[in-house]
Every structure is written in C-alpha cells, then in structure tokens.
Design a protein around this motif. Structure first.
Motif, PDB file in Angstrom:
ATOM      1  N   ARG A  63       0.846  -1.192   0.000  1.00  0.00           N
ATOM      2  CA  ARG A  63       0.000   0.000   0.000  1.00  0.00           C
ATOM      3  C   ARG A  63       0.882   1.242   0.000  1.00  0.00           C
ATOM      4  N   GLN A  64       0.523   2.185  -0.822  1.00  0.00           N
ATOM      5  CA  GLN A  64       1.312   3.398  -0.972  1.00  0.00           C
ATOM      6  C   GLN A  64       1.405   4.175   0.337  1.00  0.00           C
ATOM      7  N   THR A  65       0.419   4.049   1.189  1.00  0.00           N
ATOM      8  CA  THR A  65       0.414   4.785   2.452  1.00  0.00           C
ATOM      9  C   THR A  65       1.311   4.158   3.501  1.00  0.00           C
ATOM     10  N   GLY A  66       1.879   2.998   3.209  1.00  0.00           N
ATOM     11  CA  GLY A  66       2.728   2.307   4.165  1.00  0.00           C
ATOM     12  C   GLY A  66       1.923   1.333   5.005  1.00  0.00           C
ATOM     13  N   VAL A  67       2.605   0.342   5.531  1.00  0.00           N
ATOM     14  CA  VAL A  67       1.933  -0.690   6.319  1.00  0.00           C
ATOM     15  C   VAL A  67       2.835  -1.139   7.457  1.00  0.00           C
ATOM     16  N   THR A  68       2.247  -1.850   8.379  1.00  0.00           N
ATOM     17  CA  THR A  68       2.995  -2.501   9.447  1.00  0.00           C
ATOM     18  C   THR A  68       3.977  -3.472   8.807  1.00  0.00           C
ATOM     19  N   PRO A  69       5.195  -3.582   9.315  1.00  0.00           N
ATOM     20  CA  PRO A  69       6.155  -4.528   8.738  1.00  0.00           C
ATOM     21  C   PRO A  69       5.576  -5.940   8.630  1.00  0.00           C
ATOM     22  N   LEU A  70       5.773  -6.532   7.489  1.00  0.00           N
ATOM     23  CA  LEU A  70       5.358  -7.902   7.150  1.00  0.00           C
ATOM     24  C   LEU A  70       3.853  -8.077   6.985  1.00  0.00           C
ATOM     25  N   LEU A  71       3.074  -7.014   7.062  1.00  0.00           N
ATOM     26  CA  LEU A  71       1.628  -7.150   6.906  1.00  0.00           C
ATOM     27  C   LEU A  71       1.221  -7.725   5.545  1.00  0.00           C
ATOM     28  N   PRO A  72       1.832  -7.315   4.425  1.00  0.00           N
ATOM     29  CA  PRO A  72       1.427  -7.924   3.150  1.00  0.00           C
ATOM     30  C   PRO A  72       1.615  -9.451   3.132  1.00  0.00           C
ATOM     31  N   ILE A  73       2.666  -9.940   3.783  1.00  0.00           N
ATOM     32  CA  ILE A  73       2.913 -11.375   3.819  1.00  0.00           C
ATOM     33  C   ILE A  73       1.892 -12.064   4.725  1.00  0.00           C
ATOM     34  N   CYS A  74       1.650 -11.498   5.900  1.00  0.00           N
ATOM     35  CA  CYS A  74       0.669 -12.080   6.832  1.00  0.00           C
ATOM     36  C   CYS A  74      -0.738 -12.040   6.249  1.00  0.00           C
ATOM     37  N   GLU A  75      -1.074 -10.963   5.540  1.00  0.00           N
ATOM     38  CA  GLU A  75      -2.385 -10.899   4.898  1.00  0.00           C
ATOM     39  C   GLU A  75      -2.519 -11.975   3.825  1.00  0.00           C
ATOM     40  N   ALA A  76      -1.439 -12.245   3.105  1.00  0.00           N
ATOM     41  CA  ALA A  76      -1.475 -13.299   2.090  1.00  0.00           C
ATOM     42  C   ALA A  76      -1.752 -14.647   2.741  1.00  0.00           C
ATOM     43  N   ILE A  77      -1.124 -14.904   3.864  1.00  0.00           N
ATOM     44  CA  ILE A  77      -1.353 -16.166   4.579  1.00  0.00           C
ATOM     45  C   ILE A  77      -2.803 -16.228   5.053  1.00  0.00           C
ATOM     46  N   ARG A  78      -3.317 -15.131   5.581  1.00  0.00           N
ATOM     47  CA  ARG A  78      -4.697 -15.101   6.055  1.00  0.00           C
ATOM     48  C   ARG A  78      -5.700 -15.256   4.913  1.00  0.00           C
ATOM     49  N   SER A  79      -5.343 -14.837   3.702  1.00  0.00           N
ATOM     50  CA  SER A  79      -6.289 -14.853   2.585  1.00  0.00           C
ATOM     51  C   SER A  79      -6.733 -16.264   2.210  1.00  0.00           C
ATOM     52  N   ASP A 156       0.638  -8.006  -4.783  1.00  0.00           N
ATOM     53  CA  ASP A 156       0.336  -6.925  -5.713  1.00  0.00           C
ATOM     54  C   ASP A 156       0.982  -5.633  -5.216  1.00  0.00           C
ATOM     55  N   ASP A 157       1.294  -4.758  -6.143  1.00  0.00           N
ATOM     56  CA  ASP A 157       1.898  -3.454  -5.827  1.00  0.00           C
ATOM     57  C   ASP A 157       3.133  -3.615  -4.949  1.00  0.00           C
ATOM     58  N   ILE A 158       4.015  -4.486  -5.381  1.00  0.00           N
ATOM     59  CA  ILE A 158       5.214  -4.830  -4.604  1.00  0.00           C
ATOM     60  C   ILE A 158       6.118  -3.616  -4.374  1.00  0.00           C
ATOM     61  N   GLN A 159       6.014  -2.621  -5.227  1.00  0.00           N
ATOM     62  CA  GLN A 159       6.843  -1.430  -5.042  1.00  0.00           C
ATOM     63  C   GLN A 159       6.483  -0.684  -3.763  1.00  0.00           C
ATOM     64  N   TRP A 160       5.316  -0.958  -3.169  1.00  0.00           N
ATOM     65  CA  TRP A 160       4.890  -0.260  -1.966  1.00  0.00           C
ATOM     66  C   TRP A 160       5.065  -1.077  -0.691  1.00  0.00           C
ATOM     67  N   ILE A 161       5.575  -2.294  -0.785  1.00  0.00           N
ATOM     68  CA  ILE A 161       5.689  -3.082   0.448  1.00  0.00           C
ATOM     69  C   ILE A 161       6.813  -2.539   1.326  1.00  0.00           C
ATOM     70  N   ASP A 162       6.715  -2.859   2.594  1.00  0.00           N
ATOM     71  CA  ASP A 162       7.676  -2.362   3.575  1.00  0.00           C
ATOM     72  C   ASP A 162       9.017  -3.093   3.446  1.00  0.00           C
ATOM     73  N   ALA A 163      10.040  -2.541   4.077  1.00  0.00           N
ATOM     74  CA  ALA A 163      11.397  -3.098   3.991  1.00  0.00           C
ATOM     75  C   ALA A 163      11.472  -4.522   4.547  1.00  0.00           C
ATOM     76  N   SER A 164      10.739  -4.810   5.623  1.00  0.00           N
ATOM     77  CA  SER A 164      10.775  -6.160   6.198  1.00  0.00           C
ATOM     78  C   SER A 164      10.153  -7.175   5.256  1.00  0.00           C
ATOM     79  N   SER A 165       9.069  -6.806   4.590  1.00  0.00           N
ATOM     80  CA  SER A 165       8.448  -7.715   3.614  1.00  0.00           C
ATOM     81  C   SER A 165       9.375  -7.941   2.429  1.00  0.00           C
ATOM     82  N   THR A 166      10.054  -6.878   1.990  1.00  0.00           N
ATOM     83  CA  THR A 166      11.021  -7.010   0.894  1.00  0.00           C
ATOM     84  C   THR A 166      12.152  -7.951   1.305  1.00  0.00           C
TER      85      THR A 166
END
Length: 183
Positions: A63-79, A156-166
């Motif tokens: 998300r362009q607005t920023g997220v909690t570290p590792l949230l995109p990965i945890c959300e993927a697991i939850r999905s 999706d939108d990997i350019q906006w993921i946080d440093a920990s997710s990267t």
C-alpha cells in the motif's frame, strides 16, 4: 521476469502458466512488470482465476500509504480460508504466534492456545536472531500450504511493500528451489 506489458497479455499469461507448471518440481519466482494502468493486476487475477481449485492462492498487497512490517505477507497467509492443510497452518502459526505478535492480530480467529509449544518457542527465540526467526516462521507457514499442488503467493503493488516484507521475499526467494511454491 516473464516479460513486460509490451508483450500481449495472452503471451504473458501463457508464460505464467508454464512457470507455474514448472513449480510442481521446484519452486519458482517471477515478476510481471509494466507501467501503471497496463493491466498487471488484471493479468495476475486472471491467472489466479484459471488455476485449478485445489491450488492455494495467497494474496497480499503493498500500500502506498505504508503498512505494518510484514503485513502484506501475513495478509497473504490469512487470505487462504479453506483447504486440507488448514490444521497444519494452524499448528505452525500457534508455534510462532508469541514470537511474532502480528500473527496473532492477522490470524487471530484461526489460532487456539497449545501448551506444548511454549518451551519450543522460548528456546528458539533465544538462539535465533529475531528477524531470522521471523523469516523462518513465515517460511514454515507458507510451506504448510504445500500439498498436491504448489501454492501461489501473489503480492500486488510490490513497489509499496515495507522493507521487512522485501527482505522476507528476498530470503524466501533464495530458498525457493527447495520448496514447491509459485511466488
């Protein structure tokens, strides 16, 4: 990289399916790139929609607005809401939930307390550096989806993921050949 959006969507979709079939033998990572609005997300959603129903689909998003570290990965697991490996996912999540508080927030309804994991968690946390421990835990969670078909992890939108997710995706991609996962 499978190609750019200069290629036709059908060409890229064909390459995605070819790479996915190869992930039955060993894990594969790929990136679809292109300019904003060129249809990358549409293409990925179309690819995911054409997969057999037995394939676990894990979706995360930067998300362009920023997220909690590792949230995109945890959300993927939850999905992933159903499937034969839900009990295995729950067991692995319970093993690491105290070490990674975000897991409790994201996977809360899935988790239940288990006394047998308490000693393991505290011992591993003391020996392994925190970021490495977190990456091992998330890798094990993703591996719990491996079954008859390799799971697909789509961010999706990997350019906006946080440093920990990267950093985690780099860690996971470095080990991907040993796993049956399509990243």
């Amino acid at each position: 990289m499978l190609g750019t959006m200069v290629d036709s969507h059908e060409q890229v979709l064909g390459r995605l399916h070819h790479q996915f079939e190869a992930s039955n033998q060993e894990g594969t990572a790929c990136v679809v790139s292109g300019s904003p609005g060129s249809g990358k997300t549409y293409l990925a959603e179309r690819f995911l929609g054409n997969l057999p129903t037995t394939v676990p689909r894990l979706r995360g998003k930067g998300r362009q607005t920023g997220v909690t570290p590792l949230l995109p990965i945890c959300e993927a697991i939850r999905s992933h809401e159903h499937g034969g490996n839900l009990d295995q996912l729950r067991a692995v999540a319970e093993e690491y939930v105290d070490a990674i508080p975000l897991l409790k927030d994201v996977l809360g309804p899935l988790l239940r307390a288990r006394a047998r994991t308490v000693d393991t968690r505290s011992t591993l946390r003391e020996v392994i550096p925190s970021e490495t421990f977190t990456f091992v835990a998330l890798s094990r969670l993703l591996a719990s989806f491996e079954g008859r078909a390799p799971p697909v992890l789509f961010v999706d939108d990997i350019q906006w993921i946080d440093a920990s997710s990267t950093a985690f995706l780099g860690y996971f991609a470095s080990q991907i050949r040993a796993r049956r996962v399509f990243l």
